[in-house]
Design a protein around this motif. Structure first.
Motif, short mmCIF file in Angstrom:
data_model
loop_
_atom_site.label_atom_id
_atom_site.label_comp_id
_atom_site.label_asym_id
_atom_site.label_seq_id
_atom_site.Cartn_x
_atom_site.Cartn_y
_atom_site.Cartn_z
N GLY A 58 0.81 -1.20 0.00
CA GLY A 58 0.00 0.00 0.00
C GLY A 58 0.84 1.26 0.00
O GLY A 58 2.06 1.23 -0.16
N THR A 59 0.16 2.37 0.19
CA THR A 59 0.82 3.68 0.16
C THR A 59 1.61 3.92 1.44
O THR A 59 1.15 3.61 2.55
CB THR A 59 -0.22 4.79 -0.01
OG1 THR A 59 -0.93 4.58 -1.24
CG2 THR A 59 0.42 6.17 -0.02
N VAL A 60 2.80 4.49 1.28
CA VAL A 60 3.64 4.88 2.42
C VAL A 60 3.63 6.40 2.51
O VAL A 60 3.85 7.10 1.52
CB VAL A 60 5.08 4.37 2.27
CG1 VAL A 60 5.95 4.91 3.40
CG2 VAL A 60 5.12 2.85 2.26
N LEU A 61 3.36 6.90 3.70
CA LEU A 61 3.39 8.33 3.97
C LEU A 61 4.71 8.69 4.64
O LEU A 61 5.11 8.04 5.61
CB LEU A 61 2.22 8.71 4.88
CG LEU A 61 2.18 10.14 5.43
CD1 LEU A 61 1.97 11.15 4.31
CD2 LEU A 61 1.09 10.27 6.50
N VAL A 62 5.37 9.70 4.13
CA VAL A 62 6.62 10.19 4.73
C VAL A 62 6.37 11.58 5.28
O VAL A 62 6.21 12.55 4.51
CB VAL A 62 7.78 10.20 3.71
CG1 VAL A 62 9.04 10.79 4.35
CG2 VAL A 62 8.05 8.80 3.19
N ILE A 63 6.29 11.68 6.60
CA ILE A 63 6.15 12.98 7.25
C ILE A 63 7.52 13.65 7.27
O ILE A 63 8.52 13.04 7.64
CB ILE A 63 5.63 12.82 8.70
CG1 ILE A 63 4.28 12.11 8.72
CG2 ILE A 63 5.54 14.18 9.40
CD1 ILE A 63 3.17 12.84 8.02
N GLY A 64 7.57 14.91 6.90
CA GLY A 64 8.86 15.58 6.76
C GLY A 64 9.53 15.17 5.46
O GLY A 64 10.76 15.03 5.40
#
Length: 293
Positions: free
Chosen positions: A16-22
């Motif tokens: 699935g989708t990976v979110l990268v904060i910063g």
């Protein structure tokens, strides 16, 4: 090879989708790039990223989290930390894997001075991900090599004089590319759940040693000037930095001055099955990008 003697698969496990904060910061943008090279659907989130995300505006959190399977969290370094509230919302939104960027020494009283005797916001974040119910991995890097090329030491290197309250202390500076590689592995592979990776470079160096390595590839040698803490703090204030922030930056230099940052750790080899990048590799690549021109 992995620590168990099995070769990690090249195919990422996360589908699935990976979110990268910063996602536009030192480790965030490198993690985004690495994940996309692996063919992982990746969402770069920051105040200026693909998706707007602001730690201080919770109204931006949900849109960033929608449809996300895993998150790399680069936290806001303020106390109280907003990370616990974000972790709770992420898990409620269906996130199954969390990788947190923490810091070396968060569990050592006085490591960064008295202001962080309780571990500060990083330890708050660690506690939150550990108790979240999601699969988690914690990264604890030491001082970044990139502070010399795109961080707090860059102006001094360019100006030919780097003045710091670090004495003859040493640090095993870690390359942000290694941090990103470990983050990407933890986000996409099995075998990293419940791991705390202490990340360092392969050898300890003093500030003079790093400047020597930079000089080898640039031909220009910046001088290292040793300052007293009081003079360093006063200089920051004179440049317009608030007193409290100047005190925190001064305290942050303590682990280098006392060589607490000198310990070479096994986090990169354990996570990636290879040695960490050397400061010479960092200097060569940064020089090729013209950062010190």
């Amino acid at each position: 090879m992995t620590p168990t003697g099995t070769t990690r698969k090249d195919t990422p496990r996360t589908s699935g989708t990976v979110l990268v904060i910063g996602g536009t910061g030192k480790t965030g943008r490198r993690t985004v790039a690495r994940l996309r090279e692996l063919g992982v659907e990746t969402r770069s989130a920051s105040r200026s990223g693909d998706v707007r995300f602001d730690w201080e505006d919770r109204a931006t959190w949900q849109a960033a989290l929608d449809g996300v399977e895993a998150v790399y969290i680069v936290p806001l370094d303020t106390s109280p930390s907003p990370t616990p509230a974000f972790v709770e919302q992420a898990v409620a939104a269906g996130v199954r894997r969390l990788v947190l960027l923490s810091a070396r020494g968060v569990d050592v009283p006085g490591y960064f001075g008295s202001s962080y005797d309780d571990g500060g916001p990083h330890l708050e974040g660690e506690t939150a991900v550990r108790s979240s119910g999601a699969a988690w991995t914690i990264l604890r890097p030491g001082w970044f090599a990139q502070n010399f090329s795109e961080g707090v030491f860059l102006d001094g290197v360019r100006a030919g004089e780097l003045a710091l309250p670090t004495g003859d202390g040493r640090a095993a500076f870690v390359d942000a590319d290694d941090i990103a590689a470990v983050a990407a592995a933890a986000l996409t592979e099995d075998g990293h759940e419940g791991e705390v990776y202490e990340l360092s470079g392969p050898r300890a160096l003093g500030i003079d040693d790093v400047l020597d390595e930079i000089a080898k590839v640039t031909g220009a040698r910046a001088a290292y000037v040793q300052l007293e803490e009081s003079a360093f703090r006063a200089g920051l204030v004179a440049q317009g930095m608030p007193e409290e922030e100047a005190a925190l930056w001064t305290a942050a230099m303590k682990p280098i001055r006392t060589s607490q940052e000198a310990l070479v750790t096994d986090g990169v080899p354990r996570a990636l099955g290879r040695p960490p990048r050397d400061i010479a590799d960092f200097a060569r690549d940064a020089a090729a990008e013209g950062v010190w021109d």
